[in-house]
Write a protein that holds these residues in place. Structure first.
Motif: not given
Ligand SMILES: Cc1cc2nc3c(=O)[nH]c(=O)nc-3n(C[C@H](O)[C@H](O)[C@H](O)COP(=O)(O)OP(=O)(O)OC[C@H]3O[C@@H](n4cnc5c(N)ncnc54)[C@H](O)[C@@H]3O)c2cc1C
Length: 517
Positions: A13, A33, A40, A45-46, A48, A154, A189, A211, A356, A372-373
């Motif tokens: 992500g 991944t 992810s 995320a919609q 912004g 993982a 995530g 984990i 992170a 959006s934070n």
């Molecule tokens: C519908 C929706 C709308 C949203 N809108 C907004 C918005 O407008 N603005 C905003 O700021 N936030 C928004 N959020 C929240 C935001 O999208 C997330 O908090 C943020 O994208 C998280 O990023 P990340 O990189 O931490 O994790 P993610 O983007 O969730 O990525 C996690 C990654 O880890 C991988 N993974 C998980 N477990 C494992 C494992 N065991 N082994 C290997 N890989 C693994 C997944 O496949 C994925 O690639 C929204 C969330 C959702 C669900």
């Protein structure tokens, strides 16, 4: 299969991609991944990404809004880092070619969202996350030192002499393997799938938290689960998120009689913070015994359809016209404020392990995240973690946290639950409104299930469904434990038996470190 790399990044992500991009300047990176990269939370995320770049805005104002939403529990130093460094990393995305919407002047168009005092949300229509994931994905794929392994999940961290030295994984084809790395980043995530109703995609099962906890790392603030108030509530249709930006552009919540009701509960009305809106909707449904709706019908239909094409399509698939019809809505689990405890550079309590993004907890969101934070958090803290990972492995020094050192549930003999059993229980007992009795029962039940799944894994360790279940039950148990412990209401955590905020006893973070079984 055994692989070696300088750096291991788990998750693709926004946090994992931003980190991998920088790490590749210093060494070989393996990125695991577990699914299609578009699955992810980032890709979903919609609304912004927030950043104080507007002429009427400043990092200090952004910090004030973030701290107000966090309801007295934000870690001020983490907020300071987020709002001060955020604009720099967002400008970097713009320089790299992010297709954010623009004003006629060429400046990024800034949207307004709930609990933000000014317009500060950059967006790419209503599919901002997809655009950021596309951009970062293409930057990372241009780095020859990054090897991305799709469909590689993982399973557990490897820990040698108290230091994380990589992870084991299993591919979709069932091949087991291990990566040895000098530094490992968890960027897995969120955990929305722990609850029956969620906006999160199927992969958001909280793997990173489970984990890390199994490896003895500290987790924190897990009682704070944000329930998004407006999720499409049509029988048989997916629980699609109806972004806050809809209310930011003038959308209103109405009851079955067509009355706007939010002002009756909250002075900020439809733009109150998510926890307040979700609970007001809950109370209105209880009062009227009927559903509540979102309406955009009083706005220009052309504007609504152009500004929100993805949401318009999702509504149309459910037989509704976003611009004309009243859209039935209800809350669903959306975002986990808590996670694996880290310092401001992503260091966890386990040397060699960093975290992170949504899986991590710096305390930046306190008890409730400002809309959006979180994309911003992934970007800023992903970049910071990558910088710290280039140094020697050491553990974070984490102060001012109330840590409970507990034992893992014993391996049990009862039958393993289904994922739906876990998700239904979490929704019923650990959802929007919580109380001691149901929480206590949930903790006991979940502990028994964690023990039962652990026993079953001893015999069928390769079963992917059992692994998913182990993570869901573990994260559910940790969330329920924290929710039972916090005897007050604050931010997203609401206890009907302790309905007030209690700064005297609870203005603190609570954490768990589970001793290895
Ligand atoms: C519908 C929706 C709308 C949203 N809108 C907004 C918005 O407008 N603005 C905003 O700021 N936030 C928004 N959020 C929240 C935001 O999208 C997330 O908090 C943020 O994208 C998280 O990023 P990340 O990189 O931490 O994790 P993610 O983007 O969730 O990525 C996690 C990654 O880890 C991988 N993974 C998980 N477990 C494992 C494992 N065991 N082994 C290997 N890989 C693994 C997944 O496949 C994925 O690639 C929204 C969330 C959702 C669900």
């Amino acid at each position: 299969m055994h692989l070696d790399a300088e750096f291991l990044v788990i998750g693709s992500g926004i946090a994992g991609l931003r980190a991998a991009f920088s790490l590749a300047e210093r060494g070989d990176v393996i990125m695991l991944t577990k699914a299609d990269p578009r699955e992810s939370n980032t890709g979903y995320a919609q609304g912004g990404i927030a950043a104080a770049i507007g002429p009427d805005d400043s990092p200090a104002l952004h910090a004030r809004d973030t701290m107000a939403a966090g309801d007295g529990l934000c870690a001020a130093e983490a907020v300071d880092v987020l709002v001060r460094e955020g604009p720099r990393y967002v400008r970097e995305l713009i320089e790299w070619g992010a297709a954010f919407d623009r004003e006629a002047s060429g400046q990024p168009a800034l949207g307004r969202e709930a609990a933000h005092s000014v317009r500060r949300v950059l967006h790419a229509k209503d599919a901002t996350g997809r655009e950021i994931a596309r951009l970062l994905g293409s930057r990372v794929s241009g780095r020859p030192r990054v090897r991305v392994m799709d469909d590689a999940m993982a399973v557990d961290l490897t820990v040698d002499s108290g230091t994380c030295s990589g992870a084991t994984f299993v591919t979709a084809a069932g091949v087991q393997g291990a990566v040895t790395a000098r530094q490992t980043l968890l960027a897995t995530g969120g955990a929305g799938q722990v609850f029956r109703d969620t906006t999160n995609p199927a992969g958001a099962t909280g793997d990173g938290i489970a984990i890390a906890a199994r490896a003895g790392a500290r987790v924190m603030d897990l009682e704070f689960v944000q329930f998004h108030p407006t999720v499409l509530n049509v029988e048989g249709a997916p629980r699609f998120l109806l972004s806050e930006a809809l209310r930011g552009e003038g959308g209103r919540l109405i009851n079955d009689a067509g009355e706007a009701f939010m002002e009756r509960y909250e002075p900020a009305g439809d733009l109150a913070s998510r926890d307040l809106v979700a609970r007001a909707m809950f109370r209105e449904v209880q009062r009227t015994g009927a559903p509540v709706y979102l309406t955009m019908a009083h706005l220009d239909a052309g504007f609504v359809r152009t500004r929100f094409p993805t949401i318009s399509r999702a509504c149309a698939n459910a037989g509704l016209d976003l611009a004309r019809d009243r859209i039935p809505v209800s809350p669903a689990a959306h975002y986990l404020m808590g996670g694996v405890t880290t310092d401001l550079d992503g260091r966890t309590s386990l040397p060699g392990l960093f975290a992170a993004g949504e899986v991590a907890c710096t305390g930046v969101h306190g008890a409730n995240r400002l809309a959006s934070n979180s994309l911003l958090e992934g970007l800023v803290f992903g970049a910071r973690a990558s910088a710290a990972m280039q140094g020697a492995p050491k553990a974070a020094r984490l102060a001012g946290i109330d840590v409970d050192d507990a034992a893992w549930p014993a391996r049990g003999t009862e039958s393993t639950p289904s994922a739906s059993d876990v998700r239904d229980l979490m929704w019923r007992a650990v959802g929007l409104v919580r109380a001691r009795g149901p929480l206590h029962e949930a903790v006991e039940r979940l502990a028994a299930w964690v023990g039962a799944v652990a026993a079953a894994r001893q015999t069928g360790a390769c079963d992917p469904e059992l692994r998913r279940l182990a993570n869901l039950a573990t994260v559910g148990w940790l969330i329920a434990r924290a929710a039972l412990r916090r005897e007050e209401s604050r931010g997203a955590h609401f206890r009907s038996d302790f309905p007030s905020r209690d700064d005297l006893h609870w203005k603190k973070h609570i954490a768990d470190r589970i001793r290895p079984a």
